[in-house]
Structures are given as C-alpha cells and as structure tokens.
Design a protein around this motif. Structure first.
Motif, PDB file in Angstrom:
ATOM      1  N   SER A  47      44.609  30.377  63.588  1.00  0.00           N
ATOM      2  CA  SER A  47      43.629  31.022  64.372  1.00  0.00           C
ATOM      3  C   SER A  47      43.941  32.520  64.875  1.00  0.00           C
ATOM      4  O   SER A  47      45.036  32.446  64.959  1.00  0.00           O
ATOM      5  N   GLY A  48      43.067  33.458  65.331  1.00  0.00           N
ATOM      6  CA  GLY A  48      43.406  34.314  65.902  1.00  0.00           C
ATOM      7  C   GLY A  48      44.466  34.559  66.887  1.00  0.00           C
ATOM      8  O   GLY A  48      44.273  33.867  67.994  1.00  0.00           O
ATOM      9  N   GLN A  49      45.552  35.221  66.656  1.00  0.00           N
ATOM     10  CA  GLN A  49      46.304  35.369  67.809  1.00  0.00           C
ATOM     11  C   GLN A  49      46.476  36.572  68.443  1.00  0.00           C
ATOM     12  O   GLN A  49      46.168  37.538  67.693  1.00  0.00           O
ATOM     13  N   VAL A  50      46.713  36.753  69.761  1.00  0.00           N
ATOM     14  CA  VAL A  50      46.575  38.100  70.420  1.00  0.00           C
ATOM     15  C   VAL A  50      48.025  38.469  70.828  1.00  0.00           C
ATOM     16  O   VAL A  50      48.944  37.409  70.834  1.00  0.00           O
ATOM     17  N   CYS A 102      46.297  38.249  55.702  1.00  0.00           N
ATOM     18  CA  CYS A 102      46.132  38.429  57.228  1.00  0.00           C
ATOM     19  C   CYS A 102      44.725  39.071  57.332  1.00  0.00           C
ATOM     20  O   CYS A 102      44.364  40.071  56.494  1.00  0.00           O
ATOM     21  N   GLN A 103      44.070  38.843  58.418  1.00  0.00           N
ATOM     22  CA  GLN A 103      43.032  39.624  59.076  1.00  0.00           C
ATOM     23  C   GLN A 103      43.420  40.096  60.469  1.00  0.00           C
ATOM     24  O   GLN A 103      43.653  39.225  61.210  1.00  0.00           O
ATOM     25  N   CYS A 104      43.207  41.407  60.453  1.00  0.00           N
ATOM     26  CA  CYS A 104      43.681  42.208  61.387  1.00  0.00           C
ATOM     27  C   CYS A 104      42.296  42.589  62.235  1.00  0.00           C
ATOM     28  O   CYS A 104      41.396  43.439  61.602  1.00  0.00           O
ATOM     29  N   PHE A 105      42.154  42.320  63.565  1.00  0.00           N
ATOM     30  CA  PHE A 105      40.851  42.923  64.222  1.00  0.00           C
ATOM     31  C   PHE A 105      41.357  43.719  65.163  1.00  0.00           C
ATOM     32  O   PHE A 105      42.195  43.487  66.096  1.00  0.00           O
ATOM     33  N   LEU A 106      40.956  45.072  65.273  1.00  0.00           N
ATOM     34  CA  LEU A 106      41.516  46.010  66.307  1.00  0.00           C
ATOM     35  C   LEU A 106      40.327  46.454  67.082  1.00  0.00           C
ATOM     36  O   LEU A 106      38.959  46.383  66.667  1.00  0.00           O
ATOM     37  N   GLN A 107      40.557  46.608  68.171  1.00  0.00           N
ATOM     38  CA  GLN A 107      39.400  47.196  69.417  1.00  0.00           C
ATOM     39  C   GLN A 107      39.090  48.472  68.960  1.00  0.00           C
ATOM     40  O   GLN A 107      37.796  48.716  69.288  1.00  0.00           O
ATOM     41  N   SER A 108      39.800  49.478  68.601  1.00  0.00           N
ATOM     42  CA  SER A 108      39.545  50.705  68.235  1.00  0.00           C
ATOM     43  C   SER A 108      40.230  51.166  66.924  1.00  0.00           C
ATOM     44  O   SER A 108      41.504  50.748  66.801  1.00  0.00           O
ATOM     45  N   GLU A 109      39.594  52.285  66.354  1.00  0.00           N
ATOM     46  CA  GLU A 109      40.341  52.824  65.240  1.00  0.00           C
ATOM     47  C   GLU A 109      41.725  53.505  65.753  1.00  0.00           C
ATOM     48  O   GLU A 109      42.633  53.913  65.028  1.00  0.00           O
ATOM     49  N   LEU A 151      57.263  40.238  50.223  1.00  0.00           N
ATOM     50  CA  LEU A 151      56.074  40.719  49.696  1.00  0.00           C
ATOM     51  C   LEU A 151      55.071  40.791  50.817  1.00  0.00           C
ATOM     52  O   LEU A 151      54.710  39.699  51.123  1.00  0.00           O
ATOM     53  N   ALA A 152      54.402  42.012  50.903  1.00  0.00           N
ATOM     54  CA  ALA A 152      53.328  41.932  51.822  1.00  0.00           C
ATOM     55  C   ALA A 152      52.219  41.084  51.460  1.00  0.00           C
ATOM     56  O   ALA A 152      51.682  41.158  50.356  1.00  0.00           O
ATOM     57  N   PRO A 153      51.541  40.466  52.364  1.00  0.00           N
ATOM     58  CA  PRO A 153      50.297  39.552  52.067  1.00  0.00           C
ATOM     59  C   PRO A 153      49.059  40.574  52.010  1.00  0.00           C
ATOM     60  O   PRO A 153      49.219  41.795  52.402  1.00  0.00           O
ATOM     61  N   ALA A 154      47.954  39.901  51.280  1.00  0.00           N
ATOM     62  CA  ALA A 154      46.839  40.599  51.320  1.00  0.00           C
ATOM     63  C   ALA A 154      46.420  40.805  52.527  1.00  0.00           C
ATOM     64  O   ALA A 154      46.768  39.978  53.421  1.00  0.00           O
ATOM     65  N   ARG A 155      45.500  41.782  52.824  1.00  0.00           N
ATOM     66  CA  ARG A 155      45.249  42.096  54.328  1.00  0.00           C
ATOM     67  C   ARG A 155      43.799  42.651  54.296  1.00  0.00           C
ATOM     68  O   ARG A 155      43.359  43.702  53.383  1.00  0.00           O
ATOM     69  N   CYS A 156      43.121  42.403  55.441  1.00  0.00           N
ATOM     70  CA  CYS A 156      42.108  43.048  55.473  1.00  0.00           C
ATOM     71  C   CYS A 156      41.923  43.564  57.098  1.00  0.00           C
ATOM     72  O   CYS A 156      42.560  42.668  58.209  1.00  0.00           O
ATOM     73  N   THR A 157      41.545  44.717  57.534  1.00  0.00           N
ATOM     74  CA  THR A 157      41.649  45.259  58.932  1.00  0.00           C
ATOM     75  C   THR A 157      40.209  45.577  59.613  1.00  0.00           C
ATOM     76  O   THR A 157      39.536  46.358  58.375  1.00  0.00           O
ATOM     77  N   VAL A 158      39.826  45.404  60.246  1.00  0.00           N
ATOM     78  CA  VAL A 158      38.264  45.696  60.866  1.00  0.00           C
ATOM     79  C   VAL A 158      38.412  46.012  62.138  1.00  0.00           C
ATOM     80  O   VAL A 158      39.059  45.593  63.096  1.00  0.00           O
ATOM     81  N   ILE A 159      37.472  47.223  62.601  1.00  0.00           N
ATOM     82  CA  ILE A 159      37.488  47.355  64.017  1.00  0.00           C
ATOM     83  C   ILE A 159      36.123  46.541  64.477  1.00  0.00           C
ATOM     84  O   ILE A 159      35.114  46.534  64.174  1.00  0.00           O
ATOM     85  N   ALA A 160      36.364  45.934  65.579  1.00  0.00           N
ATOM     86  CA  ALA A 160      35.532  44.983  66.040  1.00  0.00           C
ATOM     87  C   ALA A 160      35.801  44.907  67.675  1.00  0.00           C
ATOM     88  O   ALA A 160      36.925  44.970  68.185  1.00  0.00           O
ATOM     89  N   PRO A 161      34.698  44.790  68.375  1.00  0.00           N
ATOM     90  CA  PRO A 161      34.835  44.842  69.872  1.00  0.00           C
ATOM     91  C   PRO A 161      35.638  43.617  70.553  1.00  0.00           C
ATOM     92  O   PRO A 161      35.395  42.483  69.724  1.00  0.00           O
ATOM     93  N   ALA A 162      36.469  43.713  71.387  1.00  0.00           N
ATOM     94  CA  ALA A 162      37.296  42.630  71.729  1.00  0.00           C
ATOM     95  C   ALA A 162      36.486  41.754  72.708  1.00  0.00           C
ATOM     96  O   ALA A 162      35.460  42.454  73.593  1.00  0.00           O
ATOM     97  N   LEU A 163      36.619  40.420  72.812  1.00  0.00           N
ATOM     98  CA  LEU A 163      36.032  39.662  73.774  1.00  0.00           C
ATOM     99  C   LEU A 163      36.528  39.625  75.163  1.00  0.00           C
ATOM    100  O   LEU A 163      35.725  39.755  76.063  1.00  0.00           O
ATOM    101  N   ILE A 181      45.037  38.810  65.364  1.00  0.00           N
ATOM    102  CA  ILE A 181      45.403  38.689  63.963  1.00  0.00           C
ATOM    103  C   ILE A 181      45.407  36.829  63.439  1.00  0.00           C
ATOM    104  O   ILE A 181      45.850  36.311  64.139  1.00  0.00           O
ATOM    105  N   THR A 182      44.599  36.908  62.496  1.00  0.00           N
ATOM    106  CA  THR A 182      44.582  35.498  61.672  1.00  0.00           C
ATOM    107  C   THR A 182      45.460  35.489  60.603  1.00  0.00           C
ATOM    108  O   THR A 182      45.423  36.619  60.017  1.00  0.00           O
ATOM    109  N   MET A 183      45.660  34.515  60.009  1.00  0.00           N
ATOM    110  CA  MET A 183      46.477  34.172  58.681  1.00  0.00           C
ATOM    111  C   MET A 183      46.122  32.915  58.004  1.00  0.00           C
ATOM    112  O   MET A 183      46.022  32.089  58.679  1.00  0.00           O
ATOM    113  N   ILE A 184      46.277  33.042  56.733  1.00  0.00           N
ATOM    114  CA  ILE A 184      46.547  31.932  55.839  1.00  0.00           C
ATOM    115  C   ILE A 184      47.668  31.837  55.207  1.00  0.00           C
ATOM    116  O   ILE A 184      48.338  32.911  54.800  1.00  0.00           O
TER     117      ILE A 184
END
Length: 126
Positions: A30-33, A73-80, A100-112, A120-123
C-alpha cells in the motif's frame, strides 16, 4: 490461494487498509509516505521519498523479499515541483548499479494530508 497480511514495525497500519498483502508470489505494498519511526514528516521531498521507500522496504523484507524484487512503483506527488527531488532520491534505490529499475508511473495528485509530498505503492515479485 489466500491473501496474507504483511506488516512491519514502524509502518503505519492504523487506517482501513492493509500495509501489504501477499498473494501467491506477489506482494502488493500500500501507499507509503515519508514518515520516520516517530511519525515525524520532514519537509524535504528527497528525504520524504527515501523514507517512503524505506518504509516499503520494511514490508518487502517482512514478506521475504528485497528492493531488487520490485516490479512496479506508482509514485503520487503533491506537485510537479516535487518531481526532480523525488527522482533523485528514487535513483538512489533503483536502477544503475543497484538493480534493474522497476516499471513506474508518476502522477500529480492532491494529497489527503498536505504534509505528505509523495506516496509510493509497489508490486513485488517474491
């Protein structure tokens, strides 16, 4: 197959979700901060990113894996504005001489919670 709860000391599990779930030979983290062991949250994006990855690593190790087993990895950032610092810290854990770097997606998303600059979430393959 059954789902198995994975937890680790120092990783927040007080919300209505599991810190990590093992399903077969996969681990879903799950998402770790970027909080430290005492619950403090530094203001620096690089420090928060490192702490988020270290918190995820605790769960991965508790399941018998290692960071080199991270597939996605899925990375959620508060700001660009956080991207460059997050990427610098992230590169210290993945890619290059490390593994070897994992596949990754990075998204700008408002923080709770505004104090969290990254989540950051991981599989992980186990």
């Amino acid at each position: 197959m059954e789902k198995e709860l994975i937890s680790a000391s120092g990783v927040n599990a007080s919300f209505c979700y599991s810190p990590a779930i093992r399903y077969g030979n996969l681990l879903f983290v799950s998402g770790q901060v970027g909080t430290d062991e005492s619950g403090g949250t530094p203001e620096d994006i690089e420090v928060q990113t490192s702490l988020a990855i270290q918190n995820a690593e605790k769960l991965i190790k508790a399941a018998g894996g290692a960071l080199c087993n991270v597939l996605m990895c899925q990375c959620f950032l508060q700001s660009e504005n956080c991207f460059e610092g997050m990427n610098r810290a992230y590169a210290g854990f993945f890619g290059g001489d490390h593994n070897l770097a994992p596949a990754r997606c990075t998204v700008i998303a408002p923080a709770l919670d505004k104090k969290f600059l990254v989540e950051i979430t991981m599989i992980v393959g186990l």
